[in-house]
Scaffold this active site. Structure first.
Site, PDB file in Angstrom:
ATOM      1  CD  GLU A   1      -2.745  -1.060   2.549  1.00  8.43           C
ATOM      2  OE1 GLU A   1      -2.620  -0.136   3.374  1.00  8.43           O
ATOM      3  OE2 GLU A   1      -3.488  -2.043   2.734  1.00  8.43           O
TER       4      GLU A   1
ATOM      5  CE  LYS B   1       5.827   4.860   6.726  1.00  9.55           C
ATOM      6  NZ  LYS B   1       5.326   6.122   7.226  1.00  9.55           N
TER       7      LYS B   1
ATOM      8  NE  ARG C   1      -2.054   3.796  12.806  1.00 10.43           N
ATOM      9  CZ  ARG C   1      -1.232   2.762  12.953  1.00 10.43           C
ATOM     10  NH1 ARG C   1       0.054   2.960  13.120  1.00 10.43           N
ATOM     11  NH2 ARG C   1      -1.696   1.531  12.944  1.00 10.43           N
TER      12      ARG C   1
ATOM     13  NE  ARG D   1       2.774   6.802  15.604  1.00 12.17           N
ATOM     14  CZ  ARG D   1       3.660   6.488  14.672  1.00 12.17           C
ATOM     15  NH1 ARG D   1       3.422   6.770  13.417  1.00 12.17           N
ATOM     16  NH2 ARG D   1       4.779   5.911  15.003  1.00 12.17           N
TER      17      ARG D   1
ATOM     18  CD  GLU E   1      -0.650   8.481   7.673  1.00 15.02           C
ATOM     19  OE1 GLU E   1      -0.968   7.676   8.579  1.00 15.02           O
ATOM     20  OE2 GLU E   1       0.403   9.148   7.695  1.00 15.02           O
TER      21      GLU E   1
ATOM     22  NE  ARG F   1       8.025   0.412  17.176  1.00 16.92           N
ATOM     23  CZ  ARG F   1       7.726   1.471  16.429  1.00 16.92           C
ATOM     24  NH1 ARG F   1       7.778   1.400  15.129  1.00 16.92           N
ATOM     25  NH2 ARG F   1       7.360   2.602  16.991  1.00 16.92           N
TER      26      ARG F   1
ATOM     27  CE  LYS G   1       9.014   2.251  10.358  1.00 18.40           C
ATOM     28  NZ  LYS G   1       8.758   3.142  11.459  1.00 18.40           N
TER      29      LYS G   1
HETATM   30  P1  AMP Z   1       6.331   5.361  10.800  1.00 21.05           P
HETATM   31  O1  AMP Z   1       5.586   6.590  11.252  1.00 21.05           O
HETATM   32  O2  AMP Z   1       7.485   5.655   9.924  1.00 21.05           O
HETATM   33  O3  AMP Z   1       6.618   4.395  11.914  1.00 21.05           O
HETATM   34  O4  AMP Z   1       5.335   4.545   9.824  1.00 21.05           O
HETATM   35  C1  AMP Z   1       4.106   4.027  10.265  1.00 21.05           C
HETATM   36  C2  AMP Z   1       3.004   5.021   9.971  1.00 21.05           C
HETATM   37  O5  AMP Z   1       2.725   5.082   8.574  1.00 21.05           O
HETATM   38  C3  AMP Z   1       1.661   4.625  10.557  1.00 21.05           C
HETATM   39  O6  AMP Z   1       1.587   5.017  11.913  1.00 21.05           O
HETATM   40  C4  AMP Z   1       0.675   5.395   9.697  1.00 21.05           C
HETATM   41  O7  AMP Z   1       0.447   6.664  10.281  1.00 21.05           O
HETATM   42  C5  AMP Z   1       1.426   5.633   8.405  1.00 21.05           C
HETATM   43  N1  AMP Z   1       0.802   5.046   7.209  1.00 21.05           N
HETATM   44  C6  AMP Z   1       0.712   5.688   6.022  1.00 21.05           C
HETATM   45  N2  AMP Z   1       0.117   4.928   5.105  1.00 21.05           N
HETATM   46  C7  AMP Z   1      -0.204   3.758   5.712  1.00 21.05           C
HETATM   47  C8  AMP Z   1      -0.841   2.551   5.257  1.00 21.05           C
HETATM   48  N3  AMP Z   1      -1.262   2.383   4.007  1.00 21.05           N
HETATM   49  N4  AMP Z   1      -0.983   1.546   6.177  1.00 21.05           N
HETATM   50  C9  AMP Z   1      -0.537   1.685   7.442  1.00 21.05           C
HETATM   51  N5  AMP Z   1       0.058   2.801   7.908  1.00 21.05           N
HETATM   52  C10 AMP Z   1       0.237   3.826   7.061  1.00 21.05           C
END
Ligand code: AMP
Length: 577
Positions: free
Chosen positions: A267, A269, A274, A290, A320, A437, A443
């Site tokens: 998907e 990102k 969030r 979040r 998101e 986690r 990611k």
């Molecule tokens: P990070 O903030 O780098 O830890 O990445 C995780 C965050 O990516 C999640 O907390 C979401 O806010 C965001 N995110 C963006 N797109 C998506 C998606 N398609 N699925 C899940 N999380 C996503």
């Protein structure tokens, strides 16, 4: 319960740095807790409400100083002088009240109930005369308190209890309080020790899951006292926010496939923040970030999109929120819209200036039933059927399901071309794990070294930055929840606000959190989280974490993140390796 009893516990916890010892002390205390006093659990967390509540006591040091002045008769200036020396307003309160007590003969004992009653009134106050009313409520407590009690009242009010008890310790203490070894629930023929450790594992998991679903240790405590079956009965509640599942890093598409299996879901990102969308059985919609702050008031247009585009009685949906330019309709990075999370005024204007689009990516609850245990593929297909997509309002995340590396690579390129951060890679068969986690959601971002860290100290600048903070000490967290320094950043910020996050803006955010000043150095209460880009990580004896970041640069403030979102020492050690 007398507040004195709780104060003794606080002291005991503060004096014992070992987490094991703290767990023992806390569990001994919890064993004595009467039904009528359960809210004391919130006080142990330094709060008056469960973790999911958006209500914050949020009392400034300034107001506490005024209250101390009112209760002691000393001037605010003298108290501030004292505070500068000690660096802890709690200790200042202790000394001042102790001195005063020598001159008074008698005062009534305060109870934990009275403390809770008064501090719960604080966030409710609004309008004219609020400051005076708050002052009276606080000084009423201080006047009846002993020195020690005053110390912890003040620390609770400013949100800095300093007893070193993180949620993991509370969880372990609840387990220690109620887990009964040698219970013969399981009739297998395993030796007793093995059986105990297996049962304990199950009990631990049940306690953790109950907390992740409810974010409320009082409720978890109550259910745990009645055994594992009761814990398991705890349901998701769409009126309350739930702790969300977090992702681990993948190095490449190949690595992603290796870890989540084939086929996998890919998907976009999205580069936004969030938003957890909750609609309860009565039809009330609540939106949470979040870090579980409620933001419904800030996003009335999202409530409208949900009403118009999602037809279901009740649900919990993950999404998101991303910004786009109202004229060109091009998507914008997170920092362009981050101010919408906190701004509560001129909302209608903001909706026009900084519009957002909701991209949903998971569903955890639908029409009275939890979907946590369904496989991801089933959950997304349920979600996709439910939503009537509308570009620039609400739609489902852009997704492909594939086993083909080339196809996934092309999708990754497309995501980056669309100005998004990268890809999420998801295992199709896994259940949803609240608060964890996990390795079944990964990611993938271009190889920029990035960390979310909290600012724990800073230094005033010289010359043109005189009076402005210009160097910032960054910290990560260890497993026990201690903050460990890992570097200092003084670049990335702008001189002028129009150009992005400026020194002045960050200074304004940090100054109310200063707990100690010494020359140009200030110590800062950990609260402001920044995203850092750095060149590489080195081993270093200079910082407590044992690591140092080379060339760290501050990019943005993450107002949507809480302290549990910051980088963990273990992850940093992994990155280093
Ligand atoms: P990070 O903030 O780098 O830890 O990445 C995780 C965050 O990516 C999640 O907390 C979401 O806010 C965001 N995110 C963006 N797109 C998506 C998606 N398609 N699925 C899940 N999380 C996503």
């Amino acid at each position: 319960m007398d507040y004195q009893t709780l104060t003794n516990l606080y002291e005991n916890l503060e004096e014992n740095p070992s987490r094991l010892k703290k767990t023992e002390i806390l569990s001994d205390f919890l064993k004595t807790l009467k039904k009528d006093d359960l809210e004391t659990i919130y006080l142990i967390q330094g709060k008056a409400y469960p973790d999911y509540s958006e209500k914050e006591l949020g009392i400034s040091e300034k107001l506490c100083i005024k209250a101390l002045s009112k209760a002691s008769g000393l001037s605010s200036d003298i108290i501030i002088e004292h505070w500068k020396k000690l660096g802890d307003l709690g200790k200042v309160a202790e000394q001042i009240i102790n001195k005063k007590k020598q001159n008074t003969l008698f005062s009534e004992k305060i109870t934990t109930k009275k403390v809770l009653e008064n501090i719960k009134k604080l966030p409710e106050l609004e309008g004219k005369g609020t400051v005076d009313k708050k002052l009276s409520l606080i000084s009423e407590l201080l006047t009846s308190a002993s020195g020690k009690e005053a110390k912890y009242i003040i620390r609770t009010l400013i949100g800095d209890l300093r007893i070193g008890v993180a949620s993991g310790t509370i969880r372990d203490s609840i387990i220690k309080t109620f887990f009964k070894a040698n219970s013969r629930e399981d009739t297998s023929k395993k030796p007793l020790g093995v059986l105990d450790s297996e049962n304990k594992k199950k009990f631990t998991q049940a306690v953790q899951e109950a907390y992740d679903k409810t974010s409320d240790f009082l409720l978890v405590f109550e259910k745990a006292s009645r055994g594992i079956k009761e814990l398991k009965k705890i349901k998701l509640n769409p009126g309350h926010p739930m702790r969300q599942m977090l992702a681990l890093k993948a190095d490449s598409i190949e690595d992603g496939f290796k870890r989540v299996g084939k086929p996998a879901a890919f998907e976009y990102k999205y580069d936004g923040f969030r938003m957890l969308i909750n609609k309860d059985d009565k039809g009330e919609i609540k939106l949470f970030t979040r870090r579980l702050d409620e933001v419904t008031k800030q996003f009335p247009e999202v409530v409208q999109y949900i009403n118009e585009h999602i037809k279901a009685k009740s649900f919990i949906i993950e999404s998101e929120a991303i910004g786009f330019d109202p004229k060109t309709k091009k998507y914008k990075p997170f920092e362009a819209i981050s101010q919408r999370i906190r701004r509560k005024h001129n909302i209608n204007q903001l909706i026009k200036q900084l519009p957002i689009e909701i991209n949903t990516f998971d569903i955890l609850y639908l029409n009275g039933k939890s979907l946590l245990e369904l496989p991801f593929k089933k959950r997304t297909s349920l979600m996709r059927k439910l939503i009537k997509p509308y570009k620039h309002k609400i739609r489902c995340s852009h997704q492909i399901i594939t086993s083909n590396e080339k196809e996934a690579q092309d999708f990754y390129k497309e995501a980056l071309k669309d100005n998004q951060e990268g890809l999420m890679i998801k295992n199709l068969t896994s259940e949803y794990s609240p608060g964890a986690r996990v390795g079944h959601m990964l990611k993938l971002k271009p190889a920029e070294n990035e960390l979310d860290l909290v600012i724990t100290a800073a230094e005033y600048g010289k010359g043109k930055r005189f009076g402005i903070l210009s160097s910032f000490t960054l910290s990560c967290k260890d497993e026990q929840g201690n903050f460990l320094e890992i570097g200092k950043a003084s670049t990335g910020l702008k001189e002028k606000e129009e150009l992005g996050l400026s020194y002045q803006e960050l200074t304004n955010k940090l100054l109310p959190l200063v707990t100690k000043e010494s020359g140009r150095q200030v110590t800062i209460k950990p609260k402001i989280i920044v995203r850092i880009i750095y060149q590489n990580i080195q081993r270093s004896p200079t910082y407590k974490s044992g690591f140092a970041l080379r060339f760290p640069r501050i990019t943005i403030v993450r107002d949507d993140m809480g302290l549990h979102d910051i980088a963990k020492l273990k992850e940093i050690a992994n990155d280093y390796n």
